[in-house]
Write a protein that holds these residues in place. Structure first.
Motif, PDB file in Angstrom:
ATOM      1  N   LEU A 291       0.828  -1.187   0.000  1.00 44.49           N
ATOM      2  CA  LEU A 291       0.000   0.000   0.000  1.00 44.49           C
ATOM      3  C   LEU A 291       0.873   1.252   0.000  1.00 44.49           C
ATOM      4  N   PHE A 292       1.964   1.197   0.758  1.00 43.93           N
ATOM      5  CA  PHE A 292       2.892   2.326   0.770  1.00 43.93           C
ATOM      6  C   PHE A 292       3.453   2.568  -0.628  1.00 43.93           C
ATOM      7  N   PHE A 293       3.729   1.492  -1.352  1.00 43.51           N
ATOM      8  CA  PHE A 293       4.243   1.626  -2.716  1.00 43.51           C
ATOM      9  C   PHE A 293       3.227   2.358  -3.595  1.00 43.51           C
ATOM     10  N   VAL A 294       1.941   2.007  -3.426  1.00 40.75           N
ATOM     11  CA  VAL A 294       0.891   2.678  -4.194  1.00 40.75           C
ATOM     12  C   VAL A 294       0.830   4.156  -3.842  1.00 40.75           C
ATOM     13  N   LEU A 295       0.908   4.444  -2.540  1.00 39.35           N
ATOM     14  CA  LEU A 295       0.856   5.836  -2.116  1.00 39.35           C
ATOM     15  C   LEU A 295       2.113   6.601  -2.551  1.00 39.35           C
ATOM     16  N   GLY A 296       3.232   5.865  -2.611  1.00 38.65           N
ATOM     17  CA  GLY A 296       4.457   6.480  -3.106  1.00 38.65           C
ATOM     18  C   GLY A 296       4.321   6.885  -4.568  1.00 38.65           C
ATOM     19  N   ILE A 297       3.670   6.028  -5.334  1.00 38.80           N
ATOM     20  CA  ILE A 297       3.396   6.373  -6.729  1.00 38.80           C
ATOM     21  C   ILE A 297       2.526   7.629  -6.787  1.00 38.80           C
ATOM     22  N   SER A 298       1.595   7.699  -5.815  1.00 41.56           N
ATOM     23  CA  SER A 298       0.718   8.871  -5.764  1.00 41.56           C
ATOM     24  C   SER A 298       1.539  10.150  -5.631  1.00 41.56           C
ATOM     25  N   ALA A 299       2.577  10.103  -4.802  1.00 41.42           N
ATOM     26  CA  ALA A 299       3.430  11.275  -4.626  1.00 41.42           C
ATOM     27  C   ALA A 299       4.134  11.627  -5.926  1.00 41.42           C
ATOM     28  N   GLY A 300       4.606  10.602  -6.627  1.00 41.58           N
ATOM     29  CA  GLY A 300       5.288  10.833  -7.890  1.00 41.58           C
ATOM     30  C   GLY A 300       4.361  11.391  -8.949  1.00 41.58           C
ATOM     31  N   LEU A 301       3.121  10.876  -8.953  1.00 42.53           N
ATOM     32  CA  LEU A 301       2.148  11.362  -9.925  1.00 42.53           C
ATOM     33  C   LEU A 301       1.806  12.824  -9.671  1.00 42.53           C
ATOM     34  N   SER A 302       1.787  13.188  -8.396  1.00 43.97           N
ATOM     35  CA  SER A 302       1.477  14.582  -8.074  1.00 43.97           C
ATOM     36  C   SER A 302       2.557  15.524  -8.603  1.00 43.97           C
ATOM     37  N   ALA A 303       3.785  15.018  -8.656  1.00 43.80           N
ATOM     38  CA  ALA A 303       4.893  15.851  -9.139  1.00 43.80           C
ATOM     39  C   ALA A 303       4.857  16.011 -10.654  1.00 43.80           C
ATOM     40  N   HIS A 304       4.236  15.037 -11.348  1.00 41.18           N
ATOM     41  CA  HIS A 304       4.178  15.087 -12.824  1.00 41.18           C
ATOM     42  C   HIS A 304       2.756  14.752 -13.289  1.00 41.18           C
ATOM     43  N   PRO A 305       1.785  15.556 -12.932  1.00 37.99           N
ATOM     44  CA  PRO A 305       0.396  15.238 -13.274  1.00 37.99           C
ATOM     45  C   PRO A 305       0.127  15.198 -14.766  1.00 37.99           C
ATOM     46  N   GLN A 306       0.909  15.946 -15.542  1.00 33.49           N
ATOM     47  CA  GLN A 306       0.655  15.969 -16.973  1.00 33.49           C
ATOM     48  C   GLN A 306       0.959  14.634 -17.641  1.00 33.49           C
TER      49      GLN A 306
ATOM     50  N   LEU B  47       4.058   1.604  10.799  1.00 29.20           N
ATOM     51  CA  LEU B  47       5.073   1.865   9.783  1.00 29.20           C
ATOM     52  C   LEU B  47       4.452   2.427   8.516  1.00 29.20           C
ATOM     53  N   LEU B  48       3.336   1.839   8.119  1.00 27.67           N
ATOM     54  CA  LEU B  48       2.631   2.332   6.940  1.00 27.67           C
ATOM     55  C   LEU B  48       2.214   3.789   7.122  1.00 27.67           C
ATOM     56  N   LEU B  49       1.618   4.100   8.263  1.00 24.76           N
ATOM     57  CA  LEU B  49       1.188   5.468   8.514  1.00 24.76           C
ATOM     58  C   LEU B  49       2.365   6.442   8.523  1.00 24.76           C
ATOM     59  N   SER B  50       3.455   6.025   9.132  1.00 24.55           N
ATOM     60  CA  SER B  50       4.634   6.894   9.213  1.00 24.55           C
ATOM     61  C   SER B  50       5.192   7.191   7.826  1.00 24.55           C
ATOM     62  N   LEU B  51       5.295   6.172   6.988  1.00 27.24           N
ATOM     63  CA  LEU B  51       5.807   6.374   5.633  1.00 27.24           C
ATOM     64  C   LEU B  51       4.861   7.221   4.802  1.00 27.24           C
ATOM     65  N   TRP B  52       3.587   6.977   4.968  1.00 26.85           N
ATOM     66  CA  TRP B  52       2.568   7.736   4.236  1.00 26.85           C
ATOM     67  C   TRP B  52       2.617   9.215   4.611  1.00 26.85           C
ATOM     68  N   LEU B  53       2.734   9.505   5.906  1.00 22.26           N
ATOM     69  CA  LEU B  53       2.813  10.890   6.361  1.00 22.26           C
ATOM     70  C   LEU B  53       4.127  11.542   5.941  1.00 22.26           C
TER      71      LEU B  53
END
Length: 391
Positions: free
Chosen positions: A268-283, A376-382
């Motif tokens: 799940l953290f990996f998915v949320l990590g992708i979310s962070a990357g997508l936010s940086a390059h939404p186009q 751990l999941l919450l900490s990484l997500w935050l």
């Protein structure tokens, strides 16, 4: 049943250790025996994780054989769930034919043992008289409390009133000294049910961590069984040897290893990590970004809803085991603030600090290793949100 549904179910039937039985008013005849029935724990049902206790009254000429059960509750009550949340569940004493009682446990493959109590005629008659008085409609109900008033503690009260000071003194002597906290007592039963351990330890408050005396553990049916086997009233042993009325061959499941919980958390953290990357390059990733944003929002809502439940139980429940719940440090309704961009970074820092404080308080607790993947999941997500907002 999904894990999320199992968690919600656990909050509704939290700490139940009893089975519904059919009420009857048939009274046993004279010349009878009294015995303690102990239904062993099973992982088949959440409500049976801690076992069950009941009293059997059997006439020696086999004319009557009844089981008195203090663990009866009405799930059809429209206010059942509301009463549960407020710690005001109404339980009642019922009486069932023995064959009906034992057959239900055979079907569920749940072992049942019996200890005949070696009472004299006066003691047996007084105990039966108390049961017949308590079974009356106006007397049979009581407010359920998992530790203070349940299927086991009500039997102790019954024996205390029937046998008098000698029983009280023997019980006090046998349980002299300090005992483990209630949380530790419960976690012994949940070693192979990691998901249930997470759910239950999330509901328990600070009072469950208080070191108690040994007598508190008598709310557990198998502890009551072992105690009855040791009690001496003068020169007489209170209980005859323990015998099995039914012995199940069912093996307790091994539960979900922490390794897999950690794997799910990291996924799940990996998915949320992708979310962070997508936010940086939404186009570049406009379509997947909408899906990830949806999952991210769902995660926030789920955490906030569970946190609101913990706050409500901690402040409004009559069950003192749920008060002062430090789990609110990591599971609380304030995650909703993360929906607002301006407050996202500072809120994430505060929430991460709460998790660290909780970790400091409970790092040596018996359940912490199971809860660790969640923290751990919450900490990484935050952490992702902090650096994302900074960028």
């Amino acid at each position: 049943m999904s894990r999320s549904n199992r968690f919600l179910l656990l909050t509704v039937i939290f700490l139940l250790c009893q089975k519904v039985s059919t009420a009857s008013q048939k009274a046993p005849v004279a010349n009878f025996s009294v015995s303690l029935l102990t239904c062993e724990k099973t992982d088949r049902y959440i409500y049976a994780l801690f076992g069950h206790s009941a009293i059997r009254i059997k006439s020696n000429n086999n004319q009557s054989d009844l089981v008195y059960n203090y663990g009866t509750f009405d799930t059809g009550d429209p206010k059942f769930y509301v009463n549960f949340l407020h710690g005001q569940m109404r339980y009642f004493l019922s009486v069932t034919e023995y064959q009906t009682f034992i057959q239900s446990y055979i079907v569920d493959e749940q072992s049942v043992t019996e200890q005949v109590l070696q009472l004299n005629e006066s003691q047996k008659n007084k105990l039966l008289s108390l049961l017949q008085e308590q079974i009356k409609p106006q007397n049979r109900s009581y407010n359920y409390d998992f530790v203070k008033q349940n299927c086991s503690t009500k039997i102790i009260d019954l024996l205390s009133e029937s046998l008098g000071p000698d029983f009280d003194q023997a019980l006090l002597k046998l349980n002299a000294g300090k005992g483990p906290p209630v949380r530790d007592l419960l976690n012994v039963y949940l070693r192979r049910q990691e998901f249930e351990m997470i759910g239950m330890n999330s509901l328990l408050g600070r009072r469950s961590d208080t070191i108690t005396n040994k007598s508190v553990s008598l709310f557990l049916p198998d502890t009551l069984q072992k105690t009855m086997d040791k009690i001496q009233l003068g020169t007489i042993k209170l209980s005859a040897p323990i015998v099995y009325l039914f012995k199940s061959q069912h093996q307790t499941a091994s539960g979900l290893p922490v390794f897999y919980l950690l794997s799910y958390g990291l996924n799940l953290f990996f998915v949320l990590g992708i979310s962070a990357g997508l936010s940086a390059h939404p186009q570049r990733y406009s379509v997947p970004k909408k899906l990830i944003s949806f999952l991210d929002g769902f995660f926030i809502l789920a955490l906030s809803t569970l946190g609101l439940l913990l706050v409500y139980l901690s402040c409004n429940s009559a069950l003192d085991l749920l008060w002062y719940n430090f789990n609110i440090l990591w599971c609380h309704p304030f995650y909703l603030v993360l929906f607002f961009r301006k407050t996202r970074r500072i809120a994430s820092i505060i929430f991460l600090s709460g998790i660290l404080i909780f970790t400091f308080l409970y790092i040596h607790a018996s359940f912490f290793s199971v809860l660790l993947p969640v923290l751990l999941l919450l900490s990484l997500w935050l952490s992702i949100r902090i650096f994302q907002a900074k960028g």
